[in-house]
Design an enzyme around this catalytic site. Structure first.
Site, PDB file in Angstrom:
ATOM      1  N   CYS A  20      -1.787   4.134  25.103  1.00 59.38           N
ATOM      2  CA  CYS A  20      -1.072   5.299  24.609  1.00 59.38           C
ATOM      3  C   CYS A  20      -1.571   6.502  25.419  1.00 59.38           C
ATOM      4  CB  CYS A  20      -1.302   5.494  23.118  1.00 59.38           C
ATOM      5  SG  CYS A  20      -2.996   5.886  22.668  1.00 59.38           S
ATOM      6  N   CYS A  88      -1.018  -0.014  21.859  1.00 57.14           N
ATOM      7  CA  CYS A  88      -2.033   0.424  22.815  1.00 57.14           C
ATOM      8  C   CYS A  88      -3.189  -0.562  22.732  1.00 57.14           C
ATOM      9  CB  CYS A  88      -2.484   1.839  22.469  1.00 57.14           C
ATOM     10  SG  CYS A  88      -3.950   2.337  23.369  1.00 57.14           S
ATOM     11  N   CYS A  91      -6.729   1.492  21.472  1.00 58.21           N
ATOM     12  CA  CYS A  91      -7.020   2.001  20.126  1.00 58.21           C
ATOM     13  C   CYS A  91      -6.298   1.215  19.061  1.00 58.21           C
ATOM     14  CB  CYS A  91      -6.683   3.484  20.035  1.00 58.21           C
ATOM     15  SG  CYS A  91      -4.926   3.819  20.140  1.00 58.21           S
ATOM     16  N   ASP A 325     -36.984   1.528 -32.750  1.00 59.20           N
ATOM     17  CA  ASP A 325     -36.461   0.258 -33.214  1.00 59.20           C
ATOM     18  C   ASP A 325     -35.204   0.470 -34.034  1.00 59.20           C
ATOM     19  OD1 ASP A 325     -38.597  -0.892 -32.062  1.00 59.20           O
ATOM     20  OD2 ASP A 325     -39.696  -1.289 -33.916  1.00 59.20           O
TER      21      ASP A 325
END
Lengths: 514, 209
Positions: A20, A88, A91, A325
């Site tokens: 590209c 391309c 990329c 508790d």
């Protein structure tokens, strides 16, 4: 900086057919000004600096391409994207304008869908591993095409350029700035499925040693990326395999990269307060034994539920300064607690709204109540745990003589008030031995005072103030002699505990409260 | 009396004449293993000769077990005859229970015990020696260290402060541990059947030559 290249039109044509426009300049030069331009401007720029013909070459290639596309569309529409769309090789399409537009659009849509409130953001990018392969191949291709001298030895990373190109697009769509310390995180995951299927297996067979697991302690438990290999493994394999082989294996790729997933996350928000517990059948945290729930509710859920809903969080973590508790009440000013809200959609709830949440918490049950609720900073959270072992806690204990007391024993009981700061040795109580190591711990009883008797003088109430971490029940009944000295030793009689209330936990929390 | 205030009415209401269970009754279930080291199995014929080397296992709701001697043990039943003078943790030539050291939450490094594993040897004034066996499978967490300084605890309060040892069964076996033991009722009926027989304590008391 050179923008003038001595190449003939044929070479330009070849270049545009392979890469590209942005990758063409990427392989030639480092100039960010050019790299950030749109594809059309890049071509114009090259034409201005070199030969007007370059633009013609580019358009020619473009035209030929679109012609092929139309032809194929007429024939078989499905194959259009699959085969002829230009890819391309450098990329894999991610630096091309349509992809950038598409990706930023998807980010904007995902963010809008999830309805986050935020004023800054930061982005994380996860790109396909195939880019490392294609980078090496395309640099080699470029050298063959343009000659070794014309090509930069270290071209800019595709990822680096991608990030820089994406930022203005995302910022424009979200209408807030990017910031490296933003709490709102956008993770963009881009994949190349075709390469995972076609290239990765070949790489694995060519260089199997690159993909073996490291010698870490738990190699299987390590976080793995989507395709199950790490960047380091791929880079290692690339260094072992020749360029020709890499080119060969990626030559069949025809599809561009795809936006696989966009994940959003807001970092945790912390909320602190104090709670009281008025029930002897309510555990602090969900009580689950062998996968079955013992009791329906818990302090944690009474507090966490409404807070989580208000912040619209995915979940929450509850922690507190110590615990009591199930059969012990928490009276007085309450026990400090902290709730971490995970991935809140609405992170900045105003204090007025928080007070409303607290009211809601207090209205849902009479078993607990909350006070001082507020957002606390992450650094303040440390204070909660710091107080856990050193601070003083005070209790009310209702006890009984197992046998009717003799006068001497009653006298000893009365003399308890003379004791101050007595050290006792507590061997881990049998009650908690299944989850704590066996050890002898020294704890200080600061003060004991007698608060009352029943008519027969068999039952009595004590007020105790002790170092945090003292097991009070065991101090009273001695836990088979494992806590010593115990109340049994001080009074010289068999005594037992019936009920216990925590009266105070002396930690300043939330910061600045009271 | 220095402080002679009375409890408030709310608390006085709570204190009725009702029965208050002891610590052991509140948190533990008990079972018995009799005729150790060759323990008598439930459901089989009663042993022809009972040696009364019996232990009581107190199992906490968290599955930790406390081993005590049983009320039928000669040291309790005939406390007059057998006056305890000392306790030895060196149970065989090579095995010394005082070497038992446990580490961490998981109690690593503990001696592994079977029902017939000896825990300690009690010697009496008359020269007799009685070996106490574990009665269950598990890791030895501790032998009651207070017995060494004050062996009389064993007879004074054998059910509480005079316990012999704390044993942690394997997590997966934790629930079944009580099944292999006699419950209170079975134990009582076992004792009744024994009382008809000639009692021979010679087996329990290994008189040194």
């Amino acid at each position: 900086m050179q923008f003038c290249f001595e190449m003939d039109q044929e070479t330009w044509k070849k270049a545009f057919a392979t890469f590209c426009p942005r990758c063409v300049v990427r392989l030639f030069c480092h100039d960010w000004k050019v790299l950030k331009m749109s594809e059309k401007d890049i071509v114009n720029f090259l034409a201005e600096n070199n030969d007007e013909q370059i633009e013609t070459s580019f358009l020619e290639i473009e035209q030929r391409r679109s012609l092929q596309v139309t032809e194929l569309q007429n024939g078989n529409g499905d194959e259009m994207n699959a085969t002829t769309d230009f890819l391309c090789i450098s990329c894999l399409g991610i630096l091309m304008t349509p992809f950038l537009e598409d990706c930023s659009q998807k980010v904007a849509e995902t963010v809008a869908n999830d309805n986050y409130t935020f004023n800054r953001f930061q982005c994380f990018y996860f790109l396909p591993h195939q880019l490392f392969v294609s980078d090496k191949v395309s640099q080699d291709t470029a050298k063959q095409l343009f000659g070794a001298n014309a090509v930069e030895n270290e071209a800019h990373d595709v990822k680096e350029i991608f990030k820089i190109l994406m930022e203005p697009l995302v910022t424009a769509k979200l209408k807030v700035p990017r910031s490296i310390d933003a709490n709102f995180e956008i993770a963009i995951n881009i994949s190349h499925r075709e390469a995972e299927k076609k290239v990765l297996p070949v790489m694995k067979s060519k260089s199997p040693r690159s993909f073996t697991h490291g010698k870490g302690k738990h190699p299987a438990k390590r976080l793995k990326p989507l395709d199950g290999v790490s960047i380091a493994q791929v880079k290692h394999a690339i260094s072992k395999i020749s360029v020709e082989e890499l080119r060969e294996m990626s030559s069949s790729l025809s599809q561009p990269c795809k936006v696989e997933a966009i994940q959003l996350n807001h970092s945790s928000v912390y909320v602190g307060g104090r709670y009281n517990k008025y029930s002897r059948t309510l555990p602090q945290t969900p009580w689950i034994i062998d996968g079955k729930r013992k009791l329906e509710n818990s302090v944690q859920e009474f507090l966490g539920g409404p807070i989580k809903d208000a912040f619209r969080a995915d979940g929450y973590n509850f922690s507190s300064s110590g615990r009591e508790d199930v059969d012990v009440r928490m009276l007085g000013t309450g026990r400090p607690y902290l709730i971490e809200l995970i991935n809140p959609r609405f992170p900045s709830v105003p204090q007025a709204k928080i007070l409303e949440i607290e009211k809601k918490i207090n209205e849902q049950t009479s078993d607990i109540s909350s006070s001082g609720l507020q957002i606390v900073s992450k650094t303040d959270c440390k204070r909660l745990k710091e107080g856990e072992e050193e601070k003083t806690k005070s209790y009310y204990a209702l006890c009984r003589f197992i046998h009717p007391p003799r006068q001497t024993q009653l006298e000893k009981l009365g003399q308890l008030k003379d004791l101050t700061d007595v050290e006792i040795k507590q061997t881990t109580p049998v009650r908690v031995l299944h989850r704590r190591p066996l050890a002898v711990r020294i704890r200080t009883i600061h003060k004991i005072s007698l608060r009352g008797f029943d008519d027969n003088k068999q039952f009595f109430k004590l007020e105790l103030s002790t170092q945090a971490g003292t097991y009070i029940k065991e101090f009273v009944h001695s836990d088979f002699g494992r806590t010593s000295p115990s109340l049994r030793d001080f009074v010289d009689a068999d005594v037992d505990i019936i009920e216990l209330d925590v009266q105070s936990v002396d930690v300043v929390w939330p910061p600045g409260f009271k | 009396m220095a402080d002679d205030t009375s409890l408030c009415s709310e608390e006085n209401q709570k204190i009725t004449t009702e029965y208050y269970p002891s610590v052991v009754e509140r948190y533990f279930t008990s079972g018995y293993q009799v005729n150790l080291p060759k323990c008598w199995k439930k459901g089989t014929d009663e042993p022809s000769e009972a040696n009364f080397n019996d232990v009581r296992i107190l199992r906490h709701s968290n599955k930790i077990c406390i081993v005590t001697i049983a009320p039928s043990h000669p040291l309790i039943k005939q406390a007059e005859t057998y006056k305890v003078t000392g306790i030895s943790l060196k149970v065989t030539e090579k095995l010394d229970r005082s070497q038992n050291q446990v580490h961490g939450k998981r109690k690593r490094g503990a001696h592994w015990l079977n029902p017939s594993s000896p825990l300690c040897i009690i010697s009496c004034e008359d020269g007799s020696r009685h070996t106490v066996y574990c009665g269950i499978r598990g890791s030895l967490i501790e032998i009651n260290p207070r017995l060494l300084n004050d062996p009389s605890l064993l007879q004074k309060s054998y059910e509480t402060n005079g316990y012999i040892a704390i044993v942690m069964p394997k997590l997966i076996e934790g629930n079944q541990i009580m099944d292999s033991l006699l419950n209170e009722e079975e134990y009582q009926s076992y004792l009744r059947s024994c009382s008809k027989q000639t009692i021979n304590f010679g087996i329990a008391a290994d008189i040194p030559s």
